[in-house]
Design an enzyme around this catalytic site. Structure first.
Site, PDB file in Angstrom:
ATOM      1  N   THR A   8       0.823  -1.207   0.000  1.00  0.00           N
ATOM      2  CA  THR A   8       0.000   0.000   0.000  1.00  0.00           C
ATOM      3  C   THR A   8       0.866   1.269   0.000  1.00  0.00           C
ATOM      4  OG1 THR A   8      -1.589  -1.253   1.298  1.00  0.00           O
ATOM      5  CG2 THR A   8      -1.915   1.120   1.231  1.00  0.00           C
ATOM      6  N   VAL A   9       1.778   1.364   0.954  1.00  0.00           N
ATOM      7  CA  VAL A   9       2.584   2.593   1.070  1.00  0.00           C
ATOM      8  C   VAL A   9       3.668   2.627  -0.017  1.00  0.00           C
ATOM      9  CG1 VAL A   9       4.003   4.009   2.596  1.00  0.00           C
ATOM     10  CG2 VAL A   9       2.131   2.656   3.563  1.00  0.00           C
ATOM     11  N   VAL A 127       3.763   8.135  12.495  1.00  0.00           N
ATOM     12  CA  VAL A 127       2.704   8.672  13.358  1.00  0.00           C
ATOM     13  C   VAL A 127       1.752   9.516  12.527  1.00  0.00           C
ATOM     14  CG1 VAL A 127       2.155  10.111  15.376  1.00  0.00           C
ATOM     15  CG2 VAL A 127       4.246   8.734  15.348  1.00  0.00           C
ATOM     16  N   GLU A 185      -8.361  -4.489  10.744  1.00  0.00           N
ATOM     17  CA  GLU A 185      -7.707  -5.734  10.338  1.00  0.00           C
ATOM     18  C   GLU A 185      -8.554  -6.931  10.787  1.00  0.00           C
ATOM     19  OE1 GLU A 185      -4.024  -5.953   9.680  1.00  0.00           O
ATOM     20  OE2 GLU A 185      -3.709  -3.791   9.693  1.00  0.00           O
ATOM     21  N   LYS A 200       2.457   5.094  18.931  1.00  0.00           N
ATOM     22  CA  LYS A 200       2.579   6.433  18.348  1.00  0.00           C
ATOM     23  C   LYS A 200       2.765   7.484  19.440  1.00  0.00           C
ATOM     24  CE  LYS A 200      -0.130   4.965  14.398  1.00  0.00           C
ATOM     25  NZ  LYS A 200      -1.509   4.776  13.925  1.00  0.00           N
TER      26      LYS A 200
HETATM   27  N1  NAP Z   1      -1.050   1.384   5.053  1.00  0.00           N
HETATM   28  C1  NAP Z   1      -1.057   2.542   5.684  1.00  0.00           C
HETATM   29  O1  NAP Z   1      -1.950   3.370   5.519  1.00  0.00           O
HETATM   30  C2  NAP Z   1       0.070   2.880   6.627  1.00  0.00           C
HETATM   31  C3  NAP Z   1       0.052   4.108   7.328  1.00  0.00           C
HETATM   32  C4  NAP Z   1       1.117   4.450   8.154  1.00  0.00           C
HETATM   33  C5  NAP Z   1       2.169   3.565   8.311  1.00  0.00           C
HETATM   34  N2  NAP Z   1       2.150   2.361   7.649  1.00  0.00           N
HETATM   35  C6  NAP Z   1       3.275   1.457   7.833  1.00  0.00           C
HETATM   36  O2  NAP Z   1       3.910   1.258   6.577  1.00  0.00           O
HETATM   37  C7  NAP Z   1       4.447  -0.057   6.507  1.00  0.00           C
HETATM   38  C8  NAP Z   1       3.917  -0.745   5.253  1.00  0.00           C
HETATM   39  O3  NAP Z   1       2.504  -0.828   5.334  1.00  0.00           O
HETATM   40  P1  NAP Z   1       1.638  -1.273   4.059  1.00  0.00           P
HETATM   41  O4  NAP Z   1       0.221  -1.009   4.440  1.00  0.00           O
HETATM   42  O5  NAP Z   1       2.192  -0.696   2.828  1.00  0.00           O
HETATM   43  O6  NAP Z   1       1.884  -2.865   4.064  1.00  0.00           O
HETATM   44  P2  NAP Z   1       1.528  -3.907   2.900  1.00  0.00           P
HETATM   45  O7  NAP Z   1       0.530  -3.337   1.960  1.00  0.00           O
HETATM   46  O8  NAP Z   1       1.235  -5.185   3.576  1.00  0.00           O
HETATM   47  O9  NAP Z   1       2.909  -4.043   2.102  1.00  0.00           O
HETATM   48  C9  NAP Z   1       4.022  -4.692   2.631  1.00  0.00           C
HETATM   49  C10 NAP Z   1       5.010  -4.909   1.514  1.00  0.00           C
HETATM   50  O10 NAP Z   1       6.185  -5.465   2.035  1.00  0.00           O
HETATM   51  C11 NAP Z   1       6.481  -6.690   1.379  1.00  0.00           C
HETATM   52  N3  NAP Z   1       6.995  -7.575   2.429  1.00  0.00           N
HETATM   53  C12 NAP Z   1       6.466  -7.792   3.644  1.00  0.00           C
HETATM   54  N4  NAP Z   1       7.233  -8.653   4.356  1.00  0.00           N
HETATM   55  C13 NAP Z   1       8.250  -8.989   3.535  1.00  0.00           C
HETATM   56  C14 NAP Z   1       9.345  -9.843   3.660  1.00  0.00           C
HETATM   57  N5  NAP Z   1       9.558 -10.538   4.767  1.00  0.00           N
HETATM   58  N6  NAP Z   1      10.214  -9.941   2.632  1.00  0.00           N
HETATM   59  C15 NAP Z   1      10.002  -9.247   1.495  1.00  0.00           C
HETATM   60  N7  NAP Z   1       8.976  -8.413   1.294  1.00  0.00           N
HETATM   61  C16 NAP Z   1       8.108  -8.290   2.314  1.00  0.00           C
HETATM   62  C17 NAP Z   1       5.183  -7.202   0.772  1.00  0.00           C
HETATM   63  O11 NAP Z   1       5.487  -7.962  -0.381  1.00  0.00           O
HETATM   64  P3  NAP Z   1       4.325  -8.561  -1.347  1.00  0.00           P
HETATM   65  O12 NAP Z   1       3.655  -7.363  -1.944  1.00  0.00           O
HETATM   66  O13 NAP Z   1       5.044  -9.357  -2.350  1.00  0.00           O
HETATM   67  O14 NAP Z   1       3.430  -9.345  -0.461  1.00  0.00           O
HETATM   68  C18 NAP Z   1       4.489  -5.872   0.421  1.00  0.00           C
HETATM   69  O15 NAP Z   1       4.921  -5.418  -0.831  1.00  0.00           O
HETATM   70  C19 NAP Z   1       4.069  -0.725   7.832  1.00  0.00           C
HETATM   71  O16 NAP Z   1       5.134  -0.580   8.736  1.00  0.00           O
HETATM   72  C20 NAP Z   1       2.871   0.067   8.296  1.00  0.00           C
HETATM   73  O17 NAP Z   1       2.704   0.044   9.698  1.00  0.00           O
HETATM   74  C21 NAP Z   1       1.127   2.013   6.815  1.00  0.00           C
END
Ligand code: NAP
Length: 427
Positions: A8-9, A127, A185, A200
């Protein structure tokens, strides 16, 4: 740059970097390119079109590539991410992360490693997603002494409480709705039990008070036991319930907590609806300020990540990477329960008998806790009544002693709920 994660990010980061290339070039003096992106599944559909050759399953292709200057960690999780970030820093790569779980637990270790290697480690997105709150605390309010921060820093719980409040629905009903809409979730524990907000608040308090506040220093209570009746009474008494993180400094002692809290309807945080976030900051000189915006989402969060990237690149041009991080100025000193002053809302079921109310008011008076409001209402259940109290300020220690004694009184059937109250309702 190299990406650890392209979900997502990560996809938001790629979009912003592509769409704002001219602006970025103008700001940092060169173009910004993705060199490699670590993922788990090479063949997954992505939210962006990206050359498959840029994807890798091997972290070393990001962490060991000498052409990668900045590593963007947007994969989440704690141990693996920590290990990768330490390796990137050791290899003199600057790091931007959105990972609050990691920064709340290992922030001081990672920042020290960054400093040792003359690298930047920025984490604005960790945060309140798209709200530039960390930079505002560190730069915008650098000249002030921050005394208090109050935040709605978890979108899921704010969404749930908003719906419960507006629709009169139960916690369980709204949680299911939130899960179906993707606002909660499948396992919502970290959000609904206040742990995400506590992480946070630990980060905010560390920066705002220049003290190393850790997750274990935050007192946490979630929203899973909040009932429709609690919200009804809150409304009747002039309050809106929100999951509020509070970080308060008096002299050099601090308290940091996350708990469902009653705020007067007129308080600016009471009007923050649905998944939105807001942080209220009190500075001795500036007075009251509020930062409001989306706390999550692909592009809002990526905006914060790319702004950190711009910060890193500006520092690269000036040759000052790793110099902007100031280690905490103060030794951490947490308030004792006797020193934490707060108002409380209390709802109790008692036997509906003559003299019960006077026994309860005597107990309050003996414990030195006075009340602002007290209501006694009959219940449908035979021979029971409901007593609802809003106290004046009292120390947490006194209030907890009072609750313990109240629970043991023969006329008290059950203490239904107890919440913190902030601010005064205008009469
Ligand atoms: N989503 C939000 O709105 C938001 C807001 C603030 C902060 N954050 C923080 O931003 C971070 C990312 O969030 P997200 O929502 O973008 O997560 P996400 O959509 O689940 O994306 C995670 C990415 O990391 C890859 N990944 C995860 N574990 C891995 C591993 N062990 N080895 C290799 N690749 C790996 C996944 O690969 P695949 O795509 O191949 O599965 C995916 O591309 C987190 O720390 C979250 O707390 C998110």
């Amino acid at each position: 740059m190299g990406l650890l994660g392209l979900g997502t990010v990560g996809c938001g980061v790629v979009k912003i970097v592509e769409n704002h290339q001219d602006k970025l070039k103008h700001q940092v003096g060169c173009s910004v390119k993705v060199k490699k992106a670590l993922v788990k599944d090479l063949h997954k559909d992505r939210l962006v079109n990206i050359d498959e050759k840029l994807l890798t399953l091997h972290a070393e292709e990001v962490l060991e590539d000498p052409e990668i200057d900045v590593v963007i960690e947007v994969m989440g999780g704690v141990e693996e991410a920590r290990h990768y970030i330490l390796r990137a820093l050791k290899n003199r790569k600057h790091v931007v992360t959105a990972n609050k779980d990691l920064m709340a637990v290992y922030g001081s270790e990672l920042l020290a490693a960054a400093s040792e290697n003359n690298c930047d480690l920025f984490y604005e997105a960790s945060v309140a997603g798209g709200i530039p709150i960390l930079r505002s605390l560190v730069d915008g309010l650098a000249s002030d002494r921050i005394t208090k921060m109050m935040g709605i820093v978890n979108g899921t719980t704010n969404f749930i409480l908003t719906k419960m409040n507006n629709e009169g629905s139960s916690y369980e009903e709204v949680l299911h709705q939130a899960q179906a809409l993707g606002f909660a979730e499948a396992d919502p524990t970290s959000d609904v039990e206040g742990i995400d907000a506590a992480r946070k608040m630990a980060i905010l308090a560390t920066l705002g008070f220049s003290m190393n506040i850790e997750l274990k220093d935050v007192q946490v209570k979630g929203i899973s036991s909040v009932s429709e009746e609690d919200l009804e009474y809150s409304k009747k008494l002039g309050y809106t319930m929100k999951l509020i993180g509070i970080a308060h400094r008096e002299k050099e002692k601090v308290e940091v907590s996350v708990a469902p809290t009653l705020l007067p309807h007129a308080h600016p945080l009471a009007s923050v609806q649905n998944e939105y976030n807001a942080v209220y900051v009190y500075g001795e000189a500036v007075g009251e300020t509020m930062f409001y915006g989306p706390g999550a989402g692909s592009l809002p969060t990526a905006t914060a990540v790319v702004s950190d990237l711009v910060g890193v690149m500006k520092n690269m041009r000036l040759g000052v990477n790793g110099k902007s991080m100031v280690s905490p100025q103060f030794q951490k000193t947490l308030k004792e329960k006797e020193e934490v002053q707060a108002k409380h809302f209390l709802r109790v079921h008692v036997k509906d008998e003559v003299g019960v109310l006077s026994h309860i008011t005597n107990l309050f008076s003996n414990k030195g806790v006075s009340f602002e409001k007290i209501l006694q209402l009959p219940l449908k259940e035979d021979a029971l009544a409901e007593v609802v109290v809003v106290t004046h300020h009292a120390s947490l220690q006194r209030y907890e002693d009072l609750l313990e004694e109240l629970a043991g009184m023969p006329m008290v059937k059950e203490i239904k709920s107890s919440y913190r109250v902030e601010g005064e309702v205008a009469v």
